[in-house]
Scaffold this motif. Structure first.
Motif, PDB file in Angstrom:
ATOM      1  N   UNK A 309      -8.907  -8.161  -4.007  1.00  0.00           N
ATOM      2  CA  UNK A 309      -7.671  -8.083  -4.834  1.00  0.00           C
ATOM      3  C   UNK A 309      -7.696  -6.546  -5.032  1.00  0.00           C
ATOM      4  N   UNK A 310      -6.447  -6.280  -4.036  1.00  0.00           N
ATOM      5  CA  UNK A 310      -5.915  -4.731  -5.085  1.00  0.00           C
ATOM      6  C   UNK A 310      -4.877  -4.161  -5.707  1.00  0.00           C
ATOM      7  N   UNK A 311      -5.280  -3.919  -6.461  1.00  0.00           N
ATOM      8  CA  UNK A 311      -4.244  -3.079  -7.131  1.00  0.00           C
ATOM      9  C   UNK A 311      -4.247  -1.912  -7.462  1.00  0.00           C
ATOM     10  N   UNK A 312      -2.691  -1.560  -8.136  1.00  0.00           N
ATOM     11  CA  UNK A 312      -2.169  -0.415  -7.669  1.00  0.00           C
ATOM     12  C   UNK A 312      -0.728  -0.264  -9.071  1.00  0.00           C
ATOM     13  N   UNK A 327      -3.588  -8.093  -5.096  1.00  0.00           N
ATOM     14  CA  UNK A 327      -3.045  -9.262  -3.747  1.00  0.00           C
ATOM     15  C   UNK A 327      -4.516  -9.203  -3.234  1.00  0.00           C
ATOM     16  N   UNK A 328      -4.604 -10.587  -2.381  1.00  0.00           N
ATOM     17  CA  UNK A 328      -5.765 -10.489  -2.189  1.00  0.00           C
ATOM     18  C   UNK A 328      -5.828 -10.064  -0.754  1.00  0.00           C
ATOM     19  N   UNK A 363      -3.970 -11.912   4.249  1.00  0.00           N
ATOM     20  CA  UNK A 363      -3.400 -10.220   3.763  1.00  0.00           C
ATOM     21  C   UNK A 363      -2.701 -11.001   2.994  1.00  0.00           C
ATOM     22  N   UNK A 364      -2.027 -10.972   1.438  1.00  0.00           N
ATOM     23  CA  UNK A 364      -0.439 -10.580   0.700  1.00  0.00           C
ATOM     24  C   UNK A 364       0.011  -9.742   0.801  1.00  0.00           C
TER      25      UNK A 364
END
Length: 663
Positions: A309-312, A327-328, A363-364
């Motif tokens: 997962x991406x986190x910002x 977001x996966x 990908x999300x």
């Protein structure tokens, strides 16, 4: 999804090899009876395949787990950075981070990565390196196979293969516990236990690593909008391997490894939080069977699941702004491998097998259709040994790869080794290799947000390659001069025009990537307490007739290592020196070309036995505190919004201390 969301120099390297060559000549007279130490590998067809390929002309380098332990590496990326000739692998932001890798002048996506023979290379995005979740504590050995290896290993093995072998079984109950820390506020803990009961063998291992990290960008590049200047990580891994020997000819074995954690993504601006989480699982089960003394076979099923997962969260005058919340992006790769060897007569063997792979992902952020690609392959090789041709090992084979979506690919390979005498040998390998399109190139369907459309009709990238070498050995020394040539065509690129000028499609472009160069390697053990290794690699990599080196690929690299060890094992130490020559980065408009490179990193290590079971180790990483850039990317300044080149910095001088207790 791209992997980021957020004259005198060459002379210095040549001096390393000249010094090693001088030591070689001097050492011959003093150590006529010494032998070069080699890692001996025993096991089934799969485990011994790299060493078998080495007999028939392919060059194989092995780094032992003992060497990795002595030098105190935290993750596999660090071990590869310092240990293998011909390979340039530079971690971008320290342990458990992305890296920039090139093997004999290759592009990063032309190296195949395996763990226990299971591919871990990213099937969603070929450009995303896979080593940011692999700790060094679980490693038995690392094998590097140079040159095109698609015959046995399939897609992506264009420049070579890196196989990370996890800890092996022991006959007697044994284990080890280890703890450590470093001056970047890192802590590490790991352990394993191995035992046997009847015909059953098992080993369990686990590790945990975390750090606050170091400042990746210099003060003059960091913008006021950046909240945290340090780049940290937290990674936990555990696994178990099992084997059951039904008889001397039949073995069942299986393995499961789970890794989860968090790896921060360094930026010089905007963010208060910016990280990827990782959840990775690798499992396999295998049957090895010696039908008789002339026929052996194995069948292996594997599964690799990679979830991230991406986190910002950005900073702003009004407070934190969440840009991406879990977001996966994920891919799954599973399949079946079989390999058989038939001894037709002494010195004449037939090898053959079948592979099936099925992979896909989503990908999300970048929309990729939920489809899977299936690839199957049949391959065979004939080998003739010195019983047929005195002094010569010769092999020839082919592989036919059939894909559900992209075009089929057929590759071949011919290799051989000729022992001119006990002291002199020649070897050569020539053939073709391929790289299948990744899920993004095949199934991307995101014209609105990212301007990308995939293409199921893509051809695989295809390469021709030749590796030639001459070597000498004796008196405890070994030297080899290797020449290599490679040409890759049908390059896959996001360059196809569509009806919308803002949308591009993946296509095969007519450009070619051409590589030519040489590698010189010297290793030796002049005494029972001293071993040395040195290498120099020159690789000229050009695309489409361009007059300059391909971006991010160093043209010249060199390494040297020395290991001192008391013969009784009471204490020891060593040093590794890695030099990287000039490197070019090409950034988007507004910046253009950025030159970097020409840096030398020195690591020092020492260890001492404490009592019967303990070992205390220390490593001074980057002992000279070299300030060097690992990568350059475009960022924007606060206020003006003007673009600037942000330089990722390598690990500064760092002291690592560990204590291990073996039982």
């Amino acid at each position: 999804m791209p992997q980021y969301r957020d004259g005198a120099t060459r002379g210095r390297a040549a001096m390393l090899c000249a010094a090693a060559a001088a030591a070689l000549l001097a050492g011959k007279a003093e150590a006529a009876d010494a032998e070069v130490q080699e890692v001996v590998v025993t096991g089934s067809l799969e485990e011994t395949l790299p060493q078998e390929l080495a007999k028939y002309g392919h060059r194989v380098e092995v780094v032992s787990g003992e060497e990795i332990e002595r030098r105190g590496y935290t993750d596999v990326g660090q071990a590869l950075q310092s240990s293998l000739p011909g390979l340039s692998l530079i971690p971008q932001s320290g342990p458990f981070s992305y890296n920039v890798a090139s093997l004999q002048g290759s592009r990063p996506g032309e190296i195949l990565y395996l763990i226990d023979g299971v591919r871990i290379s990213n099937r969603l995005y070929n450009t995303t390196p896979p080593l940011d979740t692999v700790p060094a504590h679980m490693v038995e050995r690392i094998e590097l196979l140079e040159g095109g290896q698609s015959l046995f290993y399939g897609t992506q093995a264009v420049a070579g293969v890196i196989n990370i072998v996890t800890r092996d079984f022991t006959d007697q109950p044994s284990g080890r516990l280890e703890i450590g820390a470093d001056t970047n506020e890192a802590v590490t803990a790991s352990g394993y236990y191995s035992a046997a009961l009847g015909g059953h063998r098992f080993i369990a291992f686990a590790s945990h690593d975390e750090a606050s990290g170091y400042k990746v960008f210099s003060d003059d590049e960091v913008q006021p909008s950046l909240a945290d200047r340090h780049r940290g990580y937290r990674m936990t891994s555990g696994g178990v391997k099992w084997a059951y020997d039904v008889s001397d000819t039949l073995r069942f074995s299986a393995s499961y490894t789970h890794t989860e954690g968090l790896a921060e993504l360094a930026r010089p601006n905007l963010v208060s939080e910016n990280f990827n989480t990782r959840n990775e699982e690798i499992a396999w089960a295998k049957v090895d069977y010696d039908v008789n003394d002339r026929l052996s076979v194995f069948v292996k099923g594997y599964w690799h699941d990679w979830d991230s997962t991406f986190n910002q969260t950005n900073t702003s005058p009004a407070g934190p702004v969440v840009v991406s919340d879990k977001e996966k992006w994920q891919f799954e790769d599973y399949g079946l491998n079989t390999l058989a060897r038939a001894i037709l007569r002494p010195g004449l063997e037939l090898w053959g097998g079948y592979d099936i792979q099925r992979y896909g992902g989503f990908d999300d952020v970048l929309i990729i259709l939920p489809r899977k690609e299936t690839a199957q392959a049949l391959f065979a090789q004939v080998r003739a040994g010195p019983e047929v041709f005195p002094g010569l090992h010769l092999a020839a084979g082919f592989r036919h790869n059939m894909s559900k979506s992209s075009e089929d690919a057929t590759v071949w390979n011919v290799s051989g080794r000729f022992d001119v005498s006990e002291a002199l040998f020649l070897r050569a390998a020539a053939g073709t290799s391929f790289r299948l399109p990744d899920a993004e190139a095949l199934f991307a369907q995101d014209p609105l947000n990212n301007g990308e459309i995939g293409n199921p009709d893509l051809k695989p990238e295809r390469a021709r390659n030749v590796n030639l070498s001459v070597g000498a050995q004796g008196g405890g020394w070994r030297g080899e001069l290797i020449g290599f040539w490679r040409e890759t065509k049908d390059l896959i690129a996001l360059a196809g025009e569509t009806l919308d000028p803002d949308v591009l499609q993946f296509i095969n472009i007519p450009d070619k990537v051409k590589v030519r160069g040489f590698e010189a390697v010297v290793t030796g053990e002049p005494t029972e307490w001293l071993s040395v290794k040195a290498s120099y690699t020159h690789a000229r990599t050009r695309q489409g007739g361009a007059p300059v080196q391909l971006a991010e690929i160093p043209e010249d690299t060199a390494m040297a290592a020395i290991d001192l060890h008391e013969p009784g094992g009471a204490y020891g130490g060593g040093a590794t020196l890695n030099w990287t020559g000039d490197v070019v980065d090409l950034l988007p408009s507004g910046i253009g070309r950025v030159d970097r490179g020409d840096f030398t990193v020195l690591d020092l290590n020492a260890w001492v036995q404490v009592g019967e079971h303990g070992r205390l180790s220390a490593r001074l990483e980057n002992a000279l505190d070299e300030d060097y850039s690992t990568r350059v990317r475009r960022f924007f300044r606060d206020g003006t919004g003007s673009a600037f080149a942000g330089h990722f910095r390598g690990v500064p001088r760092t002291l690592h201390v560990t204590y291990a207790y073996s039982f």
